[in-house]
Scaffold this active site. Structure first.
Site, short mmCIF file in Angstrom:
data_model
loop_
_atom_site.label_atom_id
_atom_site.label_comp_id
_atom_site.label_asym_id
_atom_site.label_seq_id
_atom_site.Cartn_x
_atom_site.Cartn_y
_atom_site.Cartn_z
N LYS A 76 0.84 -1.21 0.00
CA LYS A 76 0.00 0.00 0.00
C LYS A 76 0.87 1.25 0.00
O LYS A 76 0.65 2.18 -0.77
CB LYS A 76 -0.90 0.00 1.24
CG LYS A 76 -1.55 1.34 1.55
CD LYS A 76 -2.43 1.30 2.78
CE LYS A 76 -1.74 1.57 4.09
NZ LYS A 76 -1.36 2.99 4.31
N ASN A 77 1.86 1.26 0.90
CA ASN A 77 2.63 2.50 1.08
C ASN A 77 3.65 2.74 -0.02
O ASN A 77 4.35 3.74 -0.01
CB ASN A 77 3.28 2.52 2.47
CG ASN A 77 2.22 2.73 3.54
OD1 ASN A 77 1.07 3.09 3.23
ND2 ASN A 77 2.57 2.49 4.79
N ARG A 97 -4.23 9.52 3.99
CA ARG A 97 -3.03 10.28 4.31
C ARG A 97 -2.13 10.48 3.07
O ARG A 97 -1.53 11.54 2.88
CB ARG A 97 -2.26 9.50 5.39
CG ARG A 97 -0.88 9.99 5.69
CD ARG A 97 -0.94 11.22 6.55
NE ARG A 97 0.38 11.79 6.79
CZ ARG A 97 0.58 12.94 7.39
NH1 ARG A 97 -0.44 13.63 7.84
NH2 ARG A 97 1.78 13.40 7.57
N ASP A 105 -4.91 8.18 9.75
CA ASP A 105 -5.29 7.29 10.84
C ASP A 105 -5.51 8.05 12.14
O ASP A 105 -5.08 9.18 12.31
CB ASP A 105 -4.19 6.24 11.02
CG ASP A 105 -4.09 5.38 9.79
OD1 ASP A 105 -5.07 4.70 9.48
OD2 ASP A 105 -3.05 5.45 9.12
N ASP A 137 4.42 0.38 12.18
CA ASP A 137 3.26 -0.35 11.66
C ASP A 137 3.26 -1.83 12.08
O ASP A 137 2.22 -2.49 12.03
CB ASP A 137 3.23 -0.27 10.12
CG ASP A 137 2.95 1.14 9.64
OD1 ASP A 137 2.44 1.96 10.43
OD2 ASP A 137 3.25 1.44 8.48
N1 EPU Z 1 6.43 14.27 11.05
C1 EPU Z 1 6.49 15.59 11.40
N2 EPU Z 1 6.47 16.53 10.41
C2 EPU Z 1 6.40 16.19 9.10
C3 EPU Z 1 6.33 14.83 8.75
C4 EPU Z 1 6.34 13.89 9.75
O1 EPU Z 1 6.56 15.93 12.58
O2 EPU Z 1 6.39 17.10 8.25
C5 EPU Z 1 6.43 13.25 12.11
C6 EPU Z 1 5.08 12.53 12.21
O3 EPU Z 1 4.16 13.25 12.98
C7 EPU Z 1 5.45 11.21 12.83
C8 EPU Z 1 6.81 10.94 12.20
O4 EPU Z 1 7.31 12.20 11.77
O5 EPU Z 1 5.61 11.34 14.21
C9 EPU Z 1 6.75 9.93 11.05
O6 EPU Z 1 6.07 10.47 9.96
P1 EPU Z 1 6.39 10.08 8.45
O7 EPU Z 1 6.32 11.32 7.66
O8 EPU Z 1 7.64 9.26 8.40
O9 EPU Z 1 5.17 9.15 8.13
P2 EPU Z 1 4.07 9.30 7.00
O10 EPU Z 1 4.73 9.50 5.69
O11 EPU Z 1 3.03 10.22 7.43
C10 EPU Z 1 4.13 6.72 6.48
C11 EPU Z 1 3.13 5.62 6.36
C12 EPU Z 1 2.62 5.20 7.73
C13 EPU Z 1 3.80 4.80 8.60
C14 EPU Z 1 4.82 5.95 8.64
C15 EPU Z 1 6.08 5.60 9.41
C16 EPU Z 1 2.07 6.10 4.26
C17 EPU Z 1 0.85 6.51 3.53
N3 EPU Z 1 1.99 6.06 5.58
O12 EPU Z 1 3.45 7.83 7.05
O13 EPU Z 1 1.82 4.05 7.50
O14 EPU Z 1 3.36 4.49 9.89
O15 EPU Z 1 5.22 6.30 7.30
O16 EPU Z 1 6.71 4.49 8.86
O17 EPU Z 1 3.09 5.75 3.66
C18 EPU Z 1 -0.09 2.67 7.63
O18 EPU Z 1 0.23 2.18 6.56
O19 EPU Z 1 -1.00 2.16 8.34
C19 EPU Z 1 0.61 3.86 8.13
C20 EPU Z 1 0.14 4.62 9.09
#
Ligand code: EPU
Length: 433
Positions: A36-37, A107, A131, A321
């Site tokens: 998915k991601n 997201r 989420d 995850d």
């Molecule tokens: N963060 C910030 N500022 C930003 C970006 C992120 O503070 O500008 C913080 C977030 O709040 C969090 C941390 O950094 O505490 C991690 O965020 P990241 O940007 O790495 O995650 P994401 O891109 O929002 C993706 C996956 C998530 C997975 C995370 C971490 C997707 C669509 N989502 O989220 O997957 O948990 O990376 O590996 O790719 C899921 O698939 O169920 C899911 C939640």
């Protein structure tokens, strides 16, 4: 966009449940679909250039369908000629607006920001949803794009970004954000000059996106490392491509967890051991016998699990995850395990549901202390998000009696026929309509 996934995310799955019982050993082969991601980001990246892209190993999940709807609203035609194939035709006639109704459901909609800004010079994006485990800011996406020359305006729930042509910049993240790495990388592909991203995320899904971009004609080096160097190219240098999505390591881990609590042996076809190294080592410490076989993994669960302590970290660490699955395994393991969450402090909501099944878990701040019990006891529980929902299914496999999971639409967002795949290897599980 039509999908073959079992529900749509429009609420019609709200009344559905998954009922699961512990039935002893699992045996057979499970095929792991694409991630998915990764696929959602590959889809968004088709905004960079006109023409028809083909994605294969596409999971049949609701989030793919929502991303499809978002891209169609922007100007990409989408067809699904087979269950795991997508054809995406970027018409070139793009409306760089991502409306609230679609963005709030997923997201990954934030991933249209980089490609649209660099391609169209303007984007209007409702702030993303996702989420239910706490604030998920996008300050790093914004700061990085500002360093590349973008300006931002925020009003009435919409973020507007402007840039005549982005320019290269050296950006150092405080934290290796997955989404910020992806947005900056896709924006940098068409920027003027060199962009260097230090402390970039290194997840296998990021490398998958890099390989997709390179095949399209982008110039990226440092793939798989924490320093990505992107030399901007001219728009004519990009072309549409065919790409096979990387397998989903989180779905693979879900089947590992299922056999871990049930006993038995599974072949997990498509799972890539090199993308799960640290997790597999820790699962080995818990007593699973896991070996890499041609095209996947083989796992044998022949003894009660042993407790371990773990902490979530960005890749190559243990992904956040995986954590609901690991806590569920610890809930029936021998001993006490301490789990530390370093990414989303609020990501413990499902613990209350596990407690309803008789798990002995206490949380304090970003730690959980899990004291294993021999068996859980079936009850009605709720899926609060995708991964927590999958963990409830695994918990049901470890519980006496019946566990009935509601909130199934969350599971459908990220799991491709979890019920059918588990039933095929001997689980007593059904979907109730
Ligand atoms: N963060 C910030 N500022 C930003 C970006 C992120 O503070 O500008 C913080 C977030 O709040 C969090 C941390 O950094 O505490 C991690 O965020 P990241 O940007 O790495 O995650 P994401 O891109 O929002 C993706 C996956 C998530 C997975 C995370 C971490 C997707 C669509 N989502 O989220 O997957 O948990 O990376 O590996 O790719 C899921 O698939 O169920 C899911 C939640």
């Amino acid at each position: 966009m039509n999908t073959n996934a079992e529900t749509s995310a429009d609420g019609s799955a709200d009344a559905q449940t998954i009922a699961v019982r512990s039935t002893g050993p699992l045996e057979g082969t499970v095929v792991v679909p694409g991630a998915k991601n990764s696929v959602l980001k590959l889809m968004a990246t088709t905004l960079l250039t006109d023409g028809t892209f083909e994605l294969t190993n596409v999971p049949n999940i609701v989030d793919v369908s929502i991303m499809g709807d978002l891209l169609e609203a922007i100007g990409v035609d989408i067809e699904r000629p087979g269950p795991d194939r997508l054809l995406l035709t970027n018409t070139g006639d793009l409306t760089p607006v991502a409306p609230y109704e679609l963005v709030e459901r997923i997201r990954a909609s934030i991933n249209v920001l980089g490609p649209l800004l660099t391609r169209c010079g303007h984007v209007r994006l409702s702030l993303p949803g996702g989420d239910d485990f706490g604030a998920r800011p996008i300050d790093m996406h914004i700061a990085g794009l500002e360093a590349m020359g973008a300006t931002f305006k925020f009003s009435h729930g919409y973020l507007e970004a402007f840039a005549d042509r982005l320019h290269g910049a050296e950006i150092t993240f405080d934290f290796p954000s997955v989404g910020a790495t992806e947005n900056l990388m896709t924006a940098a592909v068409l920027a003027d000059g060199t962009t260097i991203i230090n402390n970039a995320a290194r997840e296998p899904e990021i490398s998958d996106l890099c390989e997709f971009l390179v095949a399209m004609g982008a110039d990226i080096s440092g793939i798989g490392t924490s320093t990505l160097v992107i030399e901007g190219v001219e728009p004519w240098a990009l072309r549409p491509v065919q790409h096979h999505t990387v397998p989903d390591r989180i779905q693979a881990a879900t089947y590992l967890a299922a056999v871990a609590v049930s006993g038995g042996q599974l072949e997990i076809e498509g799972a890539r051991a090199e993308h799960m190294t640290m997790l597999l080592e820790r699962f080995g410490d818990m007593g699973l016998d896991i070996s890499a076989v041609d095209g996947g993994l083989r796992v044998v669960a022949s003894e009660r699990l042993r407790s371990i302590d773990i902490a979530t970290l960005p890749y190559p660490g243990i992904a956040t995850d995986y954590k609901p699955l690991v806590i569920t395994m610890l809930a029936v393991a021998d001993g006490v395990g301490i789990v530390t969450e370093n990414l989303y402090p609020g990501r413990f909501r499902y613990v209350e549901e596990l407690q309803r099944l008789g798990a002995d878990v206490r949380t304090s701040g970003h730690h959980a202390v899990v004291r294993g019990v021999p068996r859980l006891s079936g009850a009605p529980v709720k899926a609060h998000d995708i991964r927590a929902g999958a963990a409830m299914v695994v918990a049901g496999l470890a519980a006496e009696g019946e566990t009935v999971i509601s909130g199934v639409h969350h599971i459908d967002r990220g799991y491709d026929d979890l019920v059918g795949r588990l039933a095929a290897v001997g689980a007593t599980i059904e979907r109730r309509f």
